[in-house]
Structures are given as structure tokens and as C-alpha cells.
Design a protein around this motif. Structure first.
Motif, PDB file in Angstrom:
ATOM      1  N   VAL A  24     -15.663 -32.226 -28.967  1.00  0.00           N
ATOM      2  CA  VAL A  24     -15.470 -30.781 -28.999  1.00  0.00           C
ATOM      3  C   VAL A  24     -15.231 -30.305 -27.572  1.00  0.00           C
ATOM      4  CG1 VAL A  24     -16.452 -28.553 -29.631  1.00  0.00           C
ATOM      5  CG2 VAL A  24     -17.004 -30.571 -30.996  1.00  0.00           C
ATOM      6  N   ASP A  25     -14.039 -29.771 -27.333  1.00  0.00           N
ATOM      7  CA  ASP A  25     -13.685 -29.236 -26.020  1.00  0.00           C
ATOM      8  C   ASP A  25     -13.728 -27.717 -26.072  1.00  0.00           C
ATOM      9  OD1 ASP A  25     -13.141 -31.771 -24.876  1.00  0.00           O
ATOM     10  OD2 ASP A  25     -11.175 -31.772 -25.848  1.00  0.00           O
ATOM     11  N   PHE A  26     -14.031 -27.112 -24.938  1.00  0.00           N
ATOM     12  CA  PHE A  26     -14.136 -25.658 -24.847  1.00  0.00           C
ATOM     13  C   PHE A  26     -13.187 -25.138 -23.782  1.00  0.00           C
ATOM     14  CE2 PHE A  26     -16.039 -22.058 -22.557  1.00  0.00           C
ATOM     15  CZ  PHE A  26     -16.037 -21.119 -23.569  1.00  0.00           C
ATOM     16  N   LYS A  27     -12.522 -24.028 -24.114  1.00  0.00           N
ATOM     17  CA  LYS A  27     -11.657 -23.360 -23.150  1.00  0.00           C
ATOM     18  C   LYS A  27     -11.773 -21.858 -23.390  1.00  0.00           C
ATOM     19  CE  LYS A  27      -7.084 -23.037 -23.476  1.00  0.00           C
ATOM     20  NZ  LYS A  27      -5.673 -23.424 -23.541  1.00  0.00           N
ATOM     21  N   GLU A  28     -11.962 -21.124 -22.320  1.00  0.00           N
ATOM     22  CA  GLU A  28     -12.073 -19.672 -22.433  1.00  0.00           C
ATOM     23  C   GLU A  28     -10.768 -19.033 -21.983  1.00  0.00           C
ATOM     24  OE1 GLU A  28     -15.070 -16.091 -21.029  1.00  0.00           O
ATOM     25  OE2 GLU A  28     -15.579 -18.173 -20.628  1.00  0.00           O
ATOM     26  N   THR A  29     -10.218 -18.178 -22.833  1.00  0.00           N
ATOM     27  CA  THR A  29      -9.009 -17.439 -22.487  1.00  0.00           C
ATOM     28  C   THR A  29      -9.359 -15.956 -22.394  1.00  0.00           C
ATOM     29  OG1 THR A  29      -8.345 -17.134 -24.798  1.00  0.00           O
ATOM     30  CG2 THR A  29      -7.570 -19.134 -23.689  1.00  0.00           C
ATOM     31  N   LYS A  71     -14.839 -10.988 -26.833  1.00  0.00           N
ATOM     32  CA  LYS A  71     -14.071 -12.185 -27.168  1.00  0.00           C
ATOM     33  C   LYS A  71     -14.462 -12.730 -28.534  1.00  0.00           C
ATOM     34  CE  LYS A  71     -13.133 -13.451 -22.479  1.00  0.00           C
ATOM     35  NZ  LYS A  71     -13.055 -14.492 -21.503  1.00  0.00           N
ATOM     36  N   ARG A  72     -13.478 -13.351 -29.184  1.00  0.00           N
ATOM     37  CA  ARG A  72     -13.693 -13.951 -30.492  1.00  0.00           C
ATOM     38  C   ARG A  72     -13.670 -15.468 -30.361  1.00  0.00           C
ATOM     39  NH1 ARG A  72      -9.909 -11.426 -34.809  1.00  0.00           N
ATOM     40  NH2 ARG A  72     -11.495 -12.336 -36.120  1.00  0.00           N
ATOM     41  N   VAL A  73     -14.260 -16.128 -31.333  1.00  0.00           N
ATOM     42  CA  VAL A  73     -14.301 -17.587 -31.354  1.00  0.00           C
ATOM     43  C   VAL A  73     -13.107 -18.096 -32.154  1.00  0.00           C
ATOM     44  CG1 VAL A  73     -15.613 -19.595 -32.113  1.00  0.00           C
ATOM     45  CG2 VAL A  73     -16.804 -17.625 -31.176  1.00  0.00           C
TER      46      VAL A  73
END
Length: 85
Positions: A24-29, A71-73
Motif C-alpha cells: 500500500v503506497d500513499f501519495k498526497e495531492t 481532502k478526500r480519500v
């Protein structure tokens, strides 16, 4: 962030034959908290399910998590195959 990663891993692990291949990778935009779930190519059908029902259920669980801020997931599901560019 770590809680959502743990939630995704906890939900997906019983569904797959190769739990060690779950990533599981995470990136915030600017608009989203994006989580990218990668599983073994042999497990992609189990995670997506017939007509996407399992994937939809996983997304419903993940999207129901309350996050602070506007922000939304977002959750994307991929198999572990390399992409040819």
C-alpha cells in the motif's frame, strides 16, 4: 495515514493467496489522499471480485474513514505486473 494503510491491509489480507505481496503506497495531492493497493497478479481477481463488488466494498470501508481537512480519500487497485512504457 498509517491507520488507513493498516485498514486496507487488514481487509485485503484474508482475500489473497499471497499476503506478502500486498503493498500500500500513499501519495498526497491537492485534493486527495491517494492510496495505491498493489497485489500479486494472481490475486487481482479475488480483490476486485465479480463485477467489482469486492473492490466496491473495500472502497466503501476505506472512504468511510473520517479524515481531517477538506481532502478526500482515494483508493486504486493494481496488480503487481510491470507496465510497459
Amino acid at each position: 495515514m498509517a491507520d488507513i494503510k493498516a485498514l486496507i491491509t487488514t481487509v485485503v489480507t484474508p482475500l489473497v493467496q499471497y499476503p506478502d505481496d500486498i503493498k500500500v503506497d500513499f501519495k498526497e495531492t491537492t485534493r486527495y489522499l491517494e492510496y495505491n493497493l498493489t497485489v500479486n497478479p494472481e490475486d487481482i481477481g479475488r480483490v476486485i471480485g465479480r463485477q467489482g463488488r469486492v473492490a466496491s466494498a473495500i472502497r466503501t470501508i476505506v472512504y468511510s474513514v473520517r479524515v481531517s481537512g477538506p481532502k478526500r480519500v482515494r483508493l486504486t487497485i493494481e496488480d503487481g505486473q510491470q507496465k510497459n512504457s
